[in-house]
Enzyme design. Structure first.
Site, PDB file in Angstrom:
ATOM      1  N   GLY A  50       0.831  -1.200   0.000  1.00  0.00           N
ATOM      2  CA  GLY A  50       0.000   0.000   0.000  1.00  0.00           C
ATOM      3  C   GLY A  50       0.862   1.245   0.000  1.00  0.00           C
ATOM      4  O   GLY A  50       2.065   1.183   0.289  1.00  0.00           O
ATOM      5  N   CYS A  89       5.436  -6.073   1.670  1.00  0.00           N
ATOM      6  CA  CYS A  89       5.790  -4.649   1.646  1.00  0.00           C
ATOM      7  C   CYS A  89       5.110  -3.912   2.817  1.00  0.00           C
ATOM      8  O   CYS A  89       5.465  -4.153   3.961  1.00  0.00           O
ATOM      9  CB  CYS A  89       5.443  -4.039   0.287  1.00  0.00           C
ATOM     10  SG  CYS A  89       6.301  -2.468  -0.046  1.00  0.00           S
ATOM     11  N   TYR A  90       4.124  -3.056   2.557  1.00  0.00           N
ATOM     12  CA  TYR A  90       3.423  -2.375   3.650  1.00  0.00           C
ATOM     13  C   TYR A  90       2.832  -3.391   4.624  1.00  0.00           C
ATOM     14  O   TYR A  90       2.829  -3.174   5.837  1.00  0.00           O
ATOM     15  CB  TYR A  90       2.321  -1.482   3.082  1.00  0.00           C
ATOM     16  CG  TYR A  90       1.518  -0.744   4.137  1.00  0.00           C
ATOM     17  CD1 TYR A  90       1.972   0.464   4.665  1.00  0.00           C
ATOM     18  CD2 TYR A  90       0.306  -1.253   4.608  1.00  0.00           C
ATOM     19  CE1 TYR A  90       1.241   1.136   5.634  1.00  0.00           C
ATOM     20  CE2 TYR A  90      -0.430  -0.591   5.571  1.00  0.00           C
ATOM     21  CZ  TYR A  90       0.035   0.611   6.089  1.00  0.00           C
ATOM     22  OH  TYR A  90      -0.686   1.283   7.046  1.00  0.00           O
ATOM     23  N   HIS A 101       8.071  -7.663  -3.636  1.00  0.00           N
ATOM     24  CA  HIS A 101       6.786  -8.098  -4.187  1.00  0.00           C
ATOM     25  C   HIS A 101       6.945  -9.431  -4.921  1.00  0.00           C
ATOM     26  O   HIS A 101       7.462  -9.467  -6.041  1.00  0.00           O
ATOM     27  CB  HIS A 101       6.232  -7.041  -5.143  1.00  0.00           C
ATOM     28  CG  HIS A 101       5.769  -5.804  -4.449  1.00  0.00           C
ATOM     29  ND1 HIS A 101       4.485  -5.661  -3.953  1.00  0.00           N
ATOM     30  CD2 HIS A 101       6.416  -4.650  -4.145  1.00  0.00           C
ATOM     31  CE1 HIS A 101       4.368  -4.471  -3.382  1.00  0.00           C
ATOM     32  NE2 HIS A 101       5.523  -3.839  -3.489  1.00  0.00           N
ATOM     33  N   GLU A 139       4.539 -11.185  -6.158  1.00  0.00           N
ATOM     34  CA  GLU A 139       3.449 -11.386  -7.117  1.00  0.00           C
ATOM     35  C   GLU A 139       3.763 -10.892  -8.528  1.00  0.00           C
ATOM     36  O   GLU A 139       3.086 -11.272  -9.489  1.00  0.00           O
ATOM     37  CB  GLU A 139       2.165 -10.709  -6.611  1.00  0.00           C
ATOM     38  CG  GLU A 139       2.186  -9.193  -6.587  1.00  0.00           C
ATOM     39  CD  GLU A 139       2.767  -8.581  -5.320  1.00  0.00           C
ATOM     40  OE1 GLU A 139       2.469  -7.421  -5.028  1.00  0.00           O
ATOM     41  OE2 GLU A 139       3.521  -9.290  -4.624  1.00  0.00           O
ATOM     42  N   SER A 156     -23.271 -10.122 -26.146  1.00  0.00           N
ATOM     43  CA  SER A 156     -22.544  -9.138 -26.944  1.00  0.00           C
ATOM     44  C   SER A 156     -21.585  -9.800 -27.926  1.00  0.00           C
ATOM     45  O   SER A 156     -21.095  -9.159 -28.854  1.00  0.00           O
ATOM     46  CB  SER A 156     -21.740  -8.210 -26.022  1.00  0.00           C
ATOM     47  OG  SER A 156     -20.688  -8.930 -25.394  1.00  0.00           O
ATOM     48  N   GLY A 157     -21.300 -11.077 -27.728  1.00  0.00           N
ATOM     49  CA  GLY A 157     -20.291 -11.755 -28.527  1.00  0.00           C
ATOM     50  C   GLY A 157     -18.927 -11.741 -27.869  1.00  0.00           C
ATOM     51  O   GLY A 157     -18.012 -12.410 -28.322  1.00  0.00           O
ATOM     52  N   GLY A 158     -18.776 -10.984 -26.771  1.00  0.00           N
ATOM     53  CA  GLY A 158     -17.537 -10.975 -26.014  1.00  0.00           C
ATOM     54  C   GLY A 158     -17.405 -12.233 -25.180  1.00  0.00           C
ATOM     55  O   GLY A 158     -18.370 -12.982 -24.984  1.00  0.00           O
ATOM     56  N   VAL A 159     -16.219 -12.455 -24.651  1.00  0.00           N
ATOM     57  CA  VAL A 159     -15.962 -13.704 -23.941  1.00  0.00           C
ATOM     58  C   VAL A 159     -16.803 -13.816 -22.669  1.00  0.00           C
ATOM     59  O   VAL A 159     -17.310 -14.900 -22.343  1.00  0.00           O
ATOM     60  CB  VAL A 159     -14.456 -13.855 -23.620  1.00  0.00           C
ATOM     61  CG1 VAL A 159     -13.949 -12.726 -22.743  1.00  0.00           C
ATOM     62  CG2 VAL A 159     -14.174 -15.201 -22.970  1.00  0.00           C
ATOM     63  N   ASP A 160     -17.002 -12.712 -21.939  1.00  0.00           N
ATOM     64  CA  ASP A 160     -17.714 -12.795 -20.661  1.00  0.00           C
ATOM     65  C   ASP A 160     -19.168 -13.229 -20.860  1.00  0.00           C
ATOM     66  O   ASP A 160     -19.636 -14.185 -20.243  1.00  0.00           O
ATOM     67  CB  ASP A 160     -17.669 -11.455 -19.932  1.00  0.00           C
ATOM     68  CG  ASP A 160     -16.251 -10.984 -19.680  1.00  0.00           C
ATOM     69  OD1 ASP A 160     -15.333 -11.827 -19.690  1.00  0.00           O
ATOM     70  OD2 ASP A 160     -16.052  -9.769 -19.484  1.00  0.00           O
ATOM     71  N   SER A 161     -19.890 -12.517 -21.733  1.00  0.00           N
ATOM     72  CA  SER A 161     -21.291 -12.866 -21.946  1.00  0.00           C
ATOM     73  C   SER A 161     -21.413 -14.228 -22.637  1.00  0.00           C
ATOM     74  O   SER A 161     -22.368 -14.970 -22.392  1.00  0.00           O
ATOM     75  CB  SER A 161     -22.000 -11.778 -22.763  1.00  0.00           C
ATOM     76  OG  SER A 161     -21.486 -11.693 -24.075  1.00  0.00           O
ATOM     77  N   SER A 162     -20.449 -14.568 -23.481  1.00  0.00           N
ATOM     78  CA  SER A 162     -20.482 -15.860 -24.164  1.00  0.00           C
ATOM     79  C   SER A 162     -20.333 -17.018 -23.179  1.00  0.00           C
ATOM     80  O   SER A 162     -21.047 -18.034 -23.272  1.00  0.00           O
ATOM     81  CB  SER A 162     -19.379 -15.931 -25.217  1.00  0.00           C
ATOM     82  OG  SER A 162     -19.562 -14.957 -26.223  1.00  0.00           O
TER      83      SER A 162
END
Length: 527
Positions: free
Chosen positions: A69, A96-97, A183, A185, A237-243
C-alpha cells in the site's frame, strides 16, 4: 427483493473451503496477488483491510495475505488491520506495507529510510525454511518502498536481505507470521510464484482443489436449483464474458435460456452474423436479435462529447433490451457477465474494499431497470479464468480469445460526431488491423488491438492527385488485468503491411499512425 441469485451461488460454494484472504491496503497489486494464489488452484478473495478478526474467523481461511500500500504505518490515519487477526492461529504473509504493519503490530519498528529501493534488487536468502524452501540462496526481487523495518524486536528473525535492506524477509519466532519487503506477485521477481506456492501449500496446508471444471459442475447444479422451471435472459454481446455466461446457463437449463443481442449499429464488421453463427451452431439457444441501429444513430446525431455519447448509448440500450425482454414469457432472472475485478472496483463485494476506480457498467443498474432477479455466475472469476472456463465448456477458441470490445462499441473509437460514413471507414480499417495481426500469429500475444478513426484530415498524395483525407490510428496493448497496459511492440513489417492495406483498400484514408502510449497516463480506448 429476495437475495440475489448470485449471492446464493457465491456463498454456497464448497470449492471455496480452501480459501486465502487478501487484505487490501490500497495496493495496485492486490488483484495480482489473488490471481497468483489462484494459479496454485487455491481460491483467493480480496477483502477490506479493516475487516474484523471475528469476520475473518467466519470465513475460516487457510491463510491471510496483507497487501502492500502507499501509506506509512507511522502516519496518523494510516490503514491498519485488526491486531486480533494475529491471534487466530492462521498463517499470515505480509507483503511490503503488509510486512511493515505486521512487524509494527508485533514488536518491531518501521522508519523512513534514505536507502529507498525501487525496481530490481539482489536478495540473499539467509534462512531457507518455509517460504524459501527449494529456492536459490541468491535471487532477483522487485522492490518498491520508501519505508522499511528498522528493527524486528525479539520475536522476528531475518530470512533474507538486500544490500540496503537487512530485513528483506522475516519470520516470527512463535506465530505463523511471515513478511516480505519485496513483491513476489510481480513477474520481475522470478521466484515469486514459488514463494507464494510455498506459503499457500506448505505453510497454509492447502491441497489445491480449486478447479474450474469442478467450479462449472457445481455452478451448473446451483443454477438449476435456483432457476427451477423459470426462464433466464442473458444479454449477449459476442464478447468472452457474456459468451461464457450463456454457455454455462445453456449447460444448466437449456431451452429455458433466452439470449438477447442488441445490434446498436456500432458493432464491428460482420459482428452480428458472427455472433448468431457461433450461438446457433454451438448451443441452439433461443436467440433474439434486435436491430436497433437507426434508434442509436438518431440519438447520437450531432453529439461529439464522449460522456454524452456513452450516456445516450446506455439509455438506448436499456430501452431496446427492455422492449425485447418483455416479449419473453416467464422470464424471472437476468444473467450478466460480471467478473471479480468488476465487483472489487465497484465496491459491490461483501467485505470487499471500497470502490476506488469506477462503477462498472455491468454491476447492478440494469436489473433494477427491468425488475429481474440477477444471476452473475462469473463474479468470483478473473478474466483468464473465464477464458479457461470457456474452453472447458466447449466454446471455440476464436470466441474465447476474442479481444475485449467496449459496450458503446465503435462510438468510442470514432472520435467526434458519429455518422454512417465514418463508421463504414472505421469498420473496414479495423477489420484489416485484426486480420493482419491474426495472420502474423500475434492475436493471442496481444490483449487488445483495434483501429481508431481520428477527427482530423491531412494532406496526402495518391497517384498524381493531392488528397485531403482521414487519419486512422492503430492501437495495440499488452496487459494482464487492463488496469495498467503497455503498448505492443508489433514488428515494423506488420505495421507497414497494415498501413499499406488500409490506405490502399479503405476509401477516404491517406494516413495511418501507431499509438505508443501506455496506461497510465493514457487509457486503452481513446474516448
Amino acid at each position: 427483493m429476495s437475495t440475489p441469485a448470485s449471492d446464493v451461488i457465491t456463498d454456497s460454494s464448497a470449492l471455496m473451503d480452501e480459501r486465502v484472504l487478501v487484505l487490501d491496503f490500497g495496493s495496485q497489486y492486490a488483484q495480482l496477488i489473488a490471481r497468483r494464489v489462484r494459479e496454485q488452484n487455491v481460491y483467493c478473495q480480496i477483502v477490506r483491510h479493516d475487516i474484523s478478526a471475528e469476520r475473518i474467523a467466519e470465513y475460516a481461511p487457510r491463510g491471510i495475505i496483507l497487501s502492500g500500500g502507499p501509506s506509512s504505518v507511522y502516519e496518523d490515519g494510516a490503514p491498519r488491520c485488526d491486531p486480533k487477526l494475529f491471534e487466530l492461529g492462521i498463517p499470515v504473509l505480509g507483503i511490503c506495507y503488509g510486512m511493515q504493519l505486521a512487524c509494527d503490530a508485533l514488536g518491531g519498528s518501521v522508519q523512513h529510510t534514505p536507502s529507498r529501493e525501487y525496481g530490481r534488487a539482489h536478495c540473499e536468502v539467509t534462512d531457507a525454511a518455509d517460504l524459501f524452501d527449494g529456492l536459490p540462496t541468491n535471487m532477483q526481487v522487485w522492490m518498491s518502498h520508501g519505508d522499511q523495518v528498522s528493527s524486528v524486536g525479539e520475536m522476528f528473525h531475518a530470512q533474507a536481505r538486500t544490500e540496503t535492506c537487512p530485513f528483506a524477509a522475516v519470520k516470527h519466532a512463535s506465530l505463523p507470521v511471515y513478511g516480505l519487503q519485496f513483491h513476489p506477485e510481480v513477474t520481475h521477481t522470478p521466484e515469486g510464484k514459488q514463494l507464494l506456492r510455498n506459503f499457500v501449500l506448505r505453510v497454509c496446508g492447502c491441497t489445491g482443489k480449486w478447479q474450474l471444471s469442478d467450479f462449472a459442475e457445481e455452478t451448473i447444479g446451483q443454477i438449476r436449483e435456483i432457476v427451477g422451471d423459470r426462464r433466464v435472459i442473458c444479454g449477449l454481446s459476442g464478447g468472452v464474458d457474456s459468451s461464457v455466461v450463456a454457455a454455462l446457463l445453456y449447460k444448466a437449463i437449456g431451452p429455458q435460456l433466452a439470449c438477447i443481442l442488441v445490434d446498436n449499429g456500432l458493432l464491428r464488421k460482420a459482428e452480428q452474423a458472427d455472433v448468431v453463427k457461433a450461438f446457433t451452431e454451438h448451443f441452439k439457444a433461443d436467440l433474439h436479435v434486435v436491430d436497433a441501429g437507426p434508434q442509436f444513430m438518431e440519438a447520437l446525431e450531432g453529439i461529439s462529447e464522449p460522456q454524452e455519447k456513452r450516456r445516450r448509448i446506455g439509455h438506448q440500450f436499456i430501452e431496446a433490451f427492455k422492449s425485447e425482454a418483455t416479449k419473453i414469457e416467464s422470464a424471472h432472472f437476468l444473467a450478466q457477465g460480471t467478473l471479480y475485478p468488476d465487483v472489487i472496483e465497484s465496491g459491490a463485494a461483501q467485505d470487499g474494499p471500497a470502490a476506488t476506480i469506477k462503477l462498472h457498467h455491468n454491476v447492478g443498474g440494469l436489473p433494477e431497470e427491468l425488475g429481474f432477479e440477477l444471476i452473475e455466475p462469473l463474479r468470483d472469476l478473473f478474466k483468464d479464468e473465464v477464458r479457461r472456463l470457456g474452453i472447458e465448456l466447449g466454446l471455440p477458441e476464436d470466441l474465447v480469445w476474442r479481444h475485449p470490445f467496449p459496450g458503446p462499441g465503435l462510438a468510442v473509437r470514432c472520435l467526434g460526431e458519429i455518422t454512417e460514413e465514418k463508421l463504414a471507414v472505421l469498420r473496414e480499417a479495423d477489420a484489416i488491423v485484426v486480420e493482419e495481426v491474426k495472420a502474423a500469429g500475434l492475436y493471442r500475444q496481444t490483449s487488445q488491438t483495434f483501429a481508431v478513426l481520428l477527427p482530423v484530415q491531412s494532406v496526402g498524395v495518391m497517384g498524381d492527385a493531392r488528397t485531403y483525407d482521414n487519419c486512422v490510428a492503430v492501437r495495440s496493448v499488452d496487459t494482464d488485468d487492463f488496469m495498467t497496459a503497455d503498448w505492443s511492440r508489433l514488428p515494423y513489417d506488420l505495421l507497414a503491411k497494415i498501413s499499406t492495406r488500409i490506405i490502399n483498400e479503405v476509401k477516404g484514408v491517406n494516413r495511418v499512425c501507431y499509438d505508443i502510449s501506455s496506461k497510465p497516463p493514457a487509457t486503452i480506448e481513446w474516448e
